[in-house]
Design a protein around this motif. Sequence first.
Motif, PDB file in Angstrom:
ATOM      1  N   GLY A 178       0.880   8.377   6.532  1.00  0.00           N
ATOM      2  CA  GLY A 178       1.976   8.155   5.596  1.00  0.00           C
ATOM      3  C   GLY A 178       2.498   9.475   5.058  1.00  0.00           C
ATOM      4  N   PRO A 179       3.770   9.502   4.669  1.00  0.00           N
ATOM      5  CA  PRO A 179       4.339  10.729   4.110  1.00  0.00           C
ATOM      6  C   PRO A 179       3.690  11.050   2.765  1.00  0.00           C
ATOM      7  CG  PRO A 179       5.844   8.901   3.792  1.00  0.00           C
ATOM      8  CD  PRO A 179       4.716   8.382   4.642  1.00  0.00           C
ATOM      9  N   GLU A 180       3.850  12.283   2.298  1.00  0.00           N
ATOM     10  CA  GLU A 180       3.244  12.692   1.019  1.00  0.00           C
ATOM     11  C   GLU A 180       3.678  11.793  -0.132  1.00  0.00           C
ATOM     12  OE1 GLU A 180       2.942  16.706  -0.169  1.00  0.00           O
ATOM     13  OE2 GLU A 180       2.431  17.413   1.826  1.00  0.00           O
ATOM     14  N   GLU A 181       4.861  11.225  -0.048  1.00  0.00           N
ATOM     15  CA  GLU A 181       5.355  10.353  -1.114  1.00  0.00           C
ATOM     16  C   GLU A 181       4.692   8.984  -1.082  1.00  0.00           C
ATOM     17  OE1 GLU A 181       7.743  11.576   1.350  1.00  0.00           O
ATOM     18  OE2 GLU A 181       7.531  13.435   0.212  1.00  0.00           O
ATOM     19  N   LYS A 182       4.049   8.651   0.049  1.00  0.00           N
ATOM     20  CA  LYS A 182       3.469   7.304   0.163  1.00  0.00           C
ATOM     21  C   LYS A 182       2.336   7.286   1.193  1.00  0.00           C
ATOM     22  CE  LYS A 182       4.708   2.498   0.234  1.00  0.00           C
ATOM     23  NZ  LYS A 182       5.720   1.553  -0.069  1.00  0.00           N
ATOM     24  N   ARG A 201       0.863  11.503  -2.803  1.00  0.00           N
ATOM     25  CA  ARG A 201      -0.268  12.416  -2.696  1.00  0.00           C
ATOM     26  C   ARG A 201      -0.531  13.105  -4.041  1.00  0.00           C
ATOM     27  NH1 ARG A 201      -0.352  18.053   0.430  1.00  0.00           N
ATOM     28  NH2 ARG A 201      -2.496  18.584  -0.004  1.00  0.00           N
ATOM     29  N   GLY A 202      -1.798  13.169  -4.414  1.00  0.00           N
ATOM     30  CA  GLY A 202      -2.200  13.879  -5.619  1.00  0.00           C
ATOM     31  C   GLY A 202      -2.119  13.071  -6.894  1.00  0.00           C
ATOM     32  N   THR A 203      -1.567  11.863  -6.830  1.00  0.00           N
ATOM     33  CA  THR A 203      -1.430  11.043  -8.029  1.00  0.00           C
ATOM     34  C   THR A 203      -2.475   9.936  -8.049  1.00  0.00           C
ATOM     35  OG1 THR A 203       0.158   9.516  -7.038  1.00  0.00           O
ATOM     36  CG2 THR A 203       1.059  11.477  -8.130  1.00  0.00           C
ATOM     37  N   VAL A 204      -2.605   9.327  -9.234  1.00  0.00           N
ATOM     38  CA  VAL A 204      -3.534   8.210  -9.401  1.00  0.00           C
ATOM     39  C   VAL A 204      -2.786   7.067 -10.065  1.00  0.00           C
ATOM     40  CG1 VAL A 204      -5.682   7.415 -10.449  1.00  0.00           C
ATOM     41  CG2 VAL A 204      -5.462   9.806  -9.749  1.00  0.00           C
ATOM     42  N   LYS A 205      -2.757   5.946  -9.371  1.00  0.00           N
ATOM     43  CA  LYS A 205      -2.197   4.722  -9.927  1.00  0.00           C
ATOM     44  C   LYS A 205      -3.052   3.587  -9.401  1.00  0.00           C
ATOM     45  CE  LYS A 205       1.783   1.715 -10.140  1.00  0.00           C
ATOM     46  NZ  LYS A 205       3.057   1.347  -9.553  1.00  0.00           N
ATOM     47  N   LEU A 206      -3.665   2.849 -10.298  1.00  0.00           N
ATOM     48  CA  LEU A 206      -4.503   1.729  -9.894  1.00  0.00           C
ATOM     49  C   LEU A 206      -3.711   0.437  -9.942  1.00  0.00           C
ATOM     50  CD1 LEU A 206      -7.752   2.581 -11.894  1.00  0.00           C
ATOM     51  CD2 LEU A 206      -7.184   3.211  -9.548  1.00  0.00           C
ATOM     52  N   VAL A 207      -3.985  -0.429  -8.990  1.00  0.00           N
ATOM     53  CA  VAL A 207      -3.369  -1.754  -8.965  1.00  0.00           C
ATOM     54  C   VAL A 207      -4.487  -2.786  -8.796  1.00  0.00           C
ATOM     55  CG1 VAL A 207      -1.175  -0.891  -8.058  1.00  0.00           C
ATOM     56  CG2 VAL A 207      -2.933  -1.683  -6.479  1.00  0.00           C
ATOM     57  N   ILE A 233       0.843  -1.183   0.000  1.00  0.00           N
ATOM     58  CA  ILE A 233       0.000   0.000   0.000  1.00  0.00           C
ATOM     59  C   ILE A 233       0.881   1.236   0.000  1.00  0.00           C
ATOM     60  CG2 ILE A 233      -2.017  -1.052   1.090  1.00  0.00           C
ATOM     61  CD1 ILE A 233      -1.205   0.352   3.714  1.00  0.00           C
ATOM     62  N   GLY A 234       0.280   2.329  -0.420  1.00  0.00           N
ATOM     63  CA  GLY A 234       0.976   3.603  -0.437  1.00  0.00           C
ATOM     64  C   GLY A 234       1.007   4.199  -1.826  1.00  0.00           C
ATOM     65  N   LEU A 235       0.750   5.511  -1.882  1.00  0.00           N
ATOM     66  CA  LEU A 235       0.718   6.231  -3.152  1.00  0.00           C
ATOM     67  C   LEU A 235       1.054   7.691  -2.893  1.00  0.00           C
ATOM     68  CD1 LEU A 235       0.025   5.903  -6.193  1.00  0.00           C
ATOM     69  CD2 LEU A 235      -2.322   6.544  -5.607  1.00  0.00           C
TER      70      LEU A 235
END
Length: 180
Positions: free
Chosen positions: A104-108, A6-12, A2-4
């Motif tokens: 989680g941090p903004e990066e994740k 912030r502000g991005t979209v990536k589907l798994v 898990i983790g994404l």
Amino acid sequence: MIGLKRGTVKLVPHNPKWEELFEKEKQLLKKTFGDTILAIEHIGSTAIPSIPAKPIIDINIGVESLDVAQSMKEKFEKLGYEHRPFVPGKTKDDLKWQELYVKGPEEKRTHYVHVTILGNNYWKNDLLFRDFLRKNSVRAKQYAELKKQLAQKYADDRGTYTKNKEQFIKKTLEMAKKII
């Protein structure tokens, strides 16, 4: 898992371990907040086994009032959550129904916890949408396809991605309300 950013979209693809991660976080939250939490539910796409999702666990917590929701801030911060007074893709009017805490941090980013009044429309609609898609494979597949199209188009613009799902969600809720 898990983790994404912030502000991005990536589907798994759906991962059955998401339910375990929800259960683990649920126990931590219940231990921390005790009877303040009246109900806690896994919501969002990670709670719907048949569709892809952004790998972030969405949780609804039902409480007695928004004053209670706001009073939880300090304990959330001790658990590593950040209070988010504004959510991209949402208006200030939308936010009068919830307090949002992110982990989680903004990066994740790993978890979003929406704290709202138990039984209000915000609470009911999240559960109705989730439950309807769990039971209706055709509509779930349509939602999955829409999400994939939007994710390709708006990979770096989560607000627009979310906004473009609103009509589908509204229509799905109308369908669900006709059968309950």
